[in-house]
Design a protein around this motif. Structure first.
Motif, PDB file in Angstrom:
ATOM      1  N   ARG A 234     -86.198 -64.686 118.392  1.00 38.02           N
ATOM      2  CA  ARG A 234     -85.945 -63.308 118.089  1.00 38.02           C
ATOM      3  C   ARG A 234     -84.291 -63.349 117.668  1.00 38.02           C
ATOM      4  O   ARG A 234     -84.050 -62.454 116.763  1.00 38.02           O
ATOM      5  CB  ARG A 234     -85.759 -62.454 119.504  1.00 38.02           C
ATOM      6  N   VAL A 235     -83.455 -64.061 118.310  1.00 38.76           N
ATOM      7  CA  VAL A 235     -81.993 -64.097 118.027  1.00 38.76           C
ATOM      8  C   VAL A 235     -82.069 -64.627 116.421  1.00 38.76           C
ATOM      9  O   VAL A 235     -81.197 -64.017 115.403  1.00 38.76           O
ATOM     10  CB  VAL A 235     -81.353 -64.970 118.871  1.00 38.76           C
ATOM     11  N   CYS A 236     -82.642 -65.676 116.237  1.00 40.81           N
ATOM     12  CA  CYS A 236     -82.732 -66.279 114.776  1.00 40.81           C
ATOM     13  C   CYS A 236     -83.120 -65.084 113.660  1.00 40.81           C
ATOM     14  O   CYS A 236     -82.620 -65.009 112.526  1.00 40.81           O
ATOM     15  CB  CYS A 236     -83.295 -67.437 114.884  1.00 40.81           C
ATOM     16  N   VAL A 237     -84.276 -64.218 114.208  1.00 41.84           N
ATOM     17  CA  VAL A 237     -84.524 -63.482 113.137  1.00 41.84           C
ATOM     18  C   VAL A 237     -83.882 -62.136 113.034  1.00 41.84           C
ATOM     19  O   VAL A 237     -83.481 -61.854 111.883  1.00 41.84           O
ATOM     20  CB  VAL A 237     -85.984 -62.525 113.793  1.00 41.84           C
ATOM     21  N   VAL A 238     -83.093 -61.930 114.210  1.00 43.51           N
ATOM     22  CA  VAL A 238     -81.966 -60.862 113.684  1.00 43.51           C
ATOM     23  C   VAL A 238     -80.883 -61.336 112.913  1.00 43.51           C
ATOM     24  O   VAL A 238     -80.321 -60.703 111.919  1.00 43.51           O
ATOM     25  CB  VAL A 238     -81.180 -60.301 115.047  1.00 43.51           C
ATOM     26  N   PHE A 239     -80.397 -62.604 113.122  1.00 40.84           N
ATOM     27  CA  PHE A 239     -79.275 -63.194 112.283  1.00 40.84           C
ATOM     28  C   PHE A 239     -79.807 -63.215 110.627  1.00 40.84           C
ATOM     29  O   PHE A 239     -79.040 -62.937 109.927  1.00 40.84           O
ATOM     30  CB  PHE A 239     -78.801 -64.417 112.737  1.00 40.84           C
ATOM     31  N   VAL A 240     -80.895 -63.818 110.698  1.00 44.10           N
ATOM     32  CA  VAL A 240     -81.573 -63.952 109.129  1.00 44.10           C
ATOM     33  C   VAL A 240     -81.724 -62.618 108.490  1.00 44.10           C
ATOM     34  O   VAL A 240     -81.255 -62.344 107.301  1.00 44.10           O
ATOM     35  CB  VAL A 240     -82.773 -64.815 109.032  1.00 44.10           C
ATOM     36  N   VAL A 241     -82.470 -61.685 109.244  1.00 49.10           N
ATOM     37  CA  VAL A 241     -82.620 -60.444 108.708  1.00 49.10           C
ATOM     38  C   VAL A 241     -81.250 -59.659 108.321  1.00 49.10           C
ATOM     39  O   VAL A 241     -80.891 -59.085 107.111  1.00 49.10           O
ATOM     40  CB  VAL A 241     -83.361 -59.627 109.471  1.00 49.10           C
ATOM     41  N   LEU A 242     -80.366 -59.634 109.084  1.00 46.96           N
ATOM     42  CA  LEU A 242     -78.956 -59.020 108.712  1.00 46.96           C
ATOM     43  C   LEU A 242     -78.116 -59.691 107.647  1.00 46.96           C
ATOM     44  O   LEU A 242     -77.620 -59.445 106.867  1.00 46.96           O
ATOM     45  CB  LEU A 242     -78.117 -58.813 110.179  1.00 46.96           C
ATOM     46  N   GLY A 243     -78.346 -61.035 107.527  1.00 47.59           N
ATOM     47  CA  GLY A 243     -77.570 -62.043 106.857  1.00 47.59           C
ATOM     48  C   GLY A 243     -78.149 -61.762 105.318  1.00 47.59           C
ATOM     49  O   GLY A 243     -77.523 -61.543 104.272  1.00 47.59           O
ATOM     50  N   THR A 244     -79.656 -61.513 105.326  1.00 49.62           N
ATOM     51  CA  THR A 244     -80.236 -61.406 104.121  1.00 49.62           C
ATOM     52  C   THR A 244     -79.962 -59.908 103.374  1.00 49.62           C
ATOM     53  O   THR A 244     -79.810 -59.931 102.128  1.00 49.62           O
ATOM     54  CB  THR A 244     -81.745 -61.443 104.315  1.00 49.62           C
ATOM     55  N   ILE A 245     -79.872 -58.844 104.513  1.00 55.16           N
ATOM     56  CA  ILE A 245     -79.556 -57.668 103.777  1.00 55.16           C
ATOM     57  C   ILE A 245     -78.101 -57.378 103.146  1.00 55.16           C
ATOM     58  O   ILE A 245     -77.944 -56.926 102.218  1.00 55.16           O
ATOM     59  CB  ILE A 245     -79.513 -56.587 104.841  1.00 55.16           C
ATOM     60  N   LYS A 246     -77.101 -58.115 103.828  1.00 49.73           N
ATOM     61  CA  LYS A 246     -75.593 -57.823 103.488  1.00 49.73           C
ATOM     62  C   LYS A 246     -75.205 -58.982 102.396  1.00 49.73           C
ATOM     63  O   LYS A 246     -74.338 -58.870 101.800  1.00 49.73           O
ATOM     64  CB  LYS A 246     -74.771 -57.850 104.580  1.00 49.73           C
ATOM     65  N   GLY A 247     -75.867 -60.055 102.466  1.00 53.19           N
ATOM     66  CA  GLY A 247     -75.629 -61.367 101.424  1.00 53.19           C
ATOM     67  C   GLY A 247     -75.808 -61.091 100.185  1.00 53.19           C
ATOM     68  O   GLY A 247     -76.984 -60.614  99.920  1.00 53.19           O
ATOM     69  N   PHE A 248     -75.260 -61.429  99.187  1.00 55.30           N
ATOM     70  CA  PHE A 248     -75.445 -61.545  97.782  1.00 55.30           C
ATOM     71  C   PHE A 248     -74.736 -62.548  96.831  1.00 55.30           C
ATOM     72  O   PHE A 248     -74.835 -62.315  95.747  1.00 55.30           O
ATOM     73  CB  PHE A 248     -74.961 -60.093  97.190  1.00 55.30           C
ATOM     74  N   GLU A 249     -74.215 -63.516  97.780  1.00 46.15           N
ATOM     75  CA  GLU A 249     -73.488 -64.475  96.923  1.00 46.15           C
ATOM     76  C   GLU A 249     -74.184 -65.475  96.141  1.00 46.15           C
ATOM     77  O   GLU A 249     -73.920 -65.642  95.040  1.00 46.15           O
ATOM     78  CB  GLU A 249     -72.616 -65.514  98.214  1.00 46.15           C
ATOM     79  N   ILE A 250     -75.332 -65.996  96.494  1.00 45.89           N
ATOM     80  CA  ILE A 250     -76.144 -66.664  95.742  1.00 45.89           C
ATOM     81  C   ILE A 250     -76.530 -65.930  94.520  1.00 45.89           C
ATOM     82  O   ILE A 250     -76.645 -66.414  93.467  1.00 45.89           O
ATOM     83  CB  ILE A 250     -77.427 -67.130  96.580  1.00 45.89           C
ATOM     84  N   ILE A 251     -76.900 -64.627  94.726  1.00 46.26           N
ATOM     85  CA  ILE A 251     -77.410 -63.885  93.682  1.00 46.26           C
ATOM     86  C   ILE A 251     -76.244 -63.548  92.652  1.00 46.26           C
ATOM     87  O   ILE A 251     -76.590 -63.739  91.303  1.00 46.26           O
ATOM     88  CB  ILE A 251     -78.011 -62.527  94.105  1.00 46.26           C
ATOM     89  N   MET A 252     -75.104 -63.150  93.221  1.00 51.40           N
ATOM     90  CA  MET A 252     -73.966 -63.282  92.280  1.00 51.40           C
ATOM     91  C   MET A 252     -73.785 -64.517  91.286  1.00 51.40           C
ATOM     92  O   MET A 252     -73.302 -64.159  90.064  1.00 51.40           O
ATOM     93  CB  MET A 252     -72.717 -62.881  92.905  1.00 51.40           C
ATOM     94  N   ILE A 253     -73.920 -65.499  91.810  1.00 53.32           N
ATOM     95  CA  ILE A 253     -73.449 -66.765  91.054  1.00 53.32           C
ATOM     96  C   ILE A 253     -74.535 -67.086  90.111  1.00 53.32           C
ATOM     97  O   ILE A 253     -74.282 -67.511  89.109  1.00 53.32           O
ATOM     98  CB  ILE A 253     -73.232 -67.915  92.269  1.00 53.32           C
ATOM     99  N   MET A 254     -75.922 -66.809  90.534  1.00 53.46           N
ATOM    100  CA  MET A 254     -77.127 -67.369  89.919  1.00 53.46           C
ATOM    101  C   MET A 254     -77.463 -66.472  88.615  1.00 53.46           C
ATOM    102  O   MET A 254     -77.787 -66.706  87.629  1.00 53.46           O
ATOM    103  CB  MET A 254     -78.075 -67.823  90.433  1.00 53.46           C
ATOM    104  N   THR A 255     -77.238 -65.109  88.966  1.00 51.43           N
ATOM    105  CA  THR A 255     -77.861 -64.047  87.942  1.00 51.43           C
ATOM    106  C   THR A 255     -77.006 -62.857  87.859  1.00 51.43           C
ATOM    107  O   THR A 255     -77.154 -62.170  87.011  1.00 51.43           O
ATOM    108  CB  THR A 255     -79.188 -63.441  88.602  1.00 51.43           C
TER     109      THR A 255
END
Length: 314
Positions: A234-255
């Motif tokens: 459950r803790v891991c799911v929370v971290f991954v979900v919230l990190g996916t929502i606010k993260g954009f670094e890979i997308i910014m660099i690649m596309t």
């Protein structure tokens, strides 16, 4: 009389010692907590509160700000780019955490329950992706997806599939799903280590009893392992979900959100509005930041409702 005075002196001495111990404890806690608390107030809470004020302004960061009230939020409702980015965030929020948690859980289960001689090497190998910076991961996978010299097209060519210099990140039909691979690849390593430590705490006698009963490995995974480490998952799911929502670094660099906005997400859209080459609208970007904050809170509440925390004893 003397006995009574001695008793009173003992009580006073005991009270003064207790109060001195409390003062020392307070000073210790203040010294220990103050730096972290000050950092949180200065670099987290204060910018967030300031963003609320900025969201009510029309300001490019250079000229005098103009107070516009809730106009930024009204404009955001009719902004098709916002809803397109939110749609992409929703897809990533469903796909990326599911793959990361599932793959990490299976790998951790195999490394714990299979006595491979190379297990220590595998643990280091899986965690290696977490050591790499986001920039390195993005550039590595951008080269893999390259149409002319990319590894992916080369591997497909070995199996007789000629992609004809197809650039995976340059097509709106494939760019979005191509970005899922580096996100999952870069996130699995950390959670493999977390799940390994969680599974290793489960008593071996439970698995031995299940083996005597004729249970298969997959049965033990879903009937023993997963239920007993449910709180960790459950803790891991929370971290991954919230990190996916606010993260954009890979997308910014690649596309950088392309092609044709097919990979744009709300965090990247907000960043480009505030610091991009074409726009400098801190007020509107701050309003989108408030929307992102609400989405993060809503996602956390949804996880708490449908995946409640449970304590497990074994």
């Amino acid at each position: 009389m003397n006995i009574e005075m001695k008793g009173n002196e003992g009580i006073i001495r005991k009270r003064s010692g207790t109060s001195q111990a409390k003062r020392q404890r307070f000073i210790f806690l203040l010294v220990a907590v103050a730096p972290s608390l000050l950092g949180y107030l200065l670099f987290t809470l204060y910018p967030n509160v300031l963003s609320i004020y900025y969201s009510l302004l029309d300001w490019d960061g250079l000229t005098d700000p103009k107070f516009v009230g809730f106009d930024n939020f009204v404009n955001m409702v009719s902004d098709s780019f916002v809803w397109r980015a939110l749609y992409h965030n929703l897809l990533y929020m469903i796909v990326v955490p599911a793959f990361i948690v599932l793959i990490s859980l299976v790998l951790a289960y195999l490394l714990n329950n299979k006595s491979y001689r190379e297990n220590p090497f595998y643990k280091v190998l899986y965690f290696f992706t977490n050591v790499l910076s986001t920039v390195v991961i993005a550039l590595l996978w951008a080269f893999i997806f390259d149409g002319s010299f990319g590894m992916l097209n080369g591997i497909l060519g070995i199996f007789g599939i000629d992609m004809n210099s197809f650039y995976w990140l340059g097509d709106s039909k494939t760019a979005f799903w191509a970005l899922v691979l580096p996100m999952v690849w870069g996130g699995v390593g950390l959670y493999v280590v977390i799940f390994i430590n969680a599974i290793s705490a489960i008593p071996k006698s439970l698995y031995e009893s299940a083996i005597l009963e004729g249970a298969r490995p997959m049965t033990m995974l879903f009937r023993i392992t997963i239920p007993l480490i449910r709180s960790v998952i459950r803790v891991c799911v929370v971290f991954v979900v919230l990190g996916t929502i606010k993260g954009f670094e890979i997308i910014m660099i690649m596309t950088n959100g392309g092609p044709e906005g097919s990979t744009d997400v709300i965090g990247l859209y907000m960043f480009n509005l505030a610091f991009g080459k074409e726009y400098h609208n801190y007020g509107y970007a701050s309003a989108i930041g408030m929307l992102l904050f609400v989405i993060l809170i809503a996602a956390k509440l949804i996880i708490d409702k449908y995946y409640p925390e449970e304590s497990v004893e074994f």
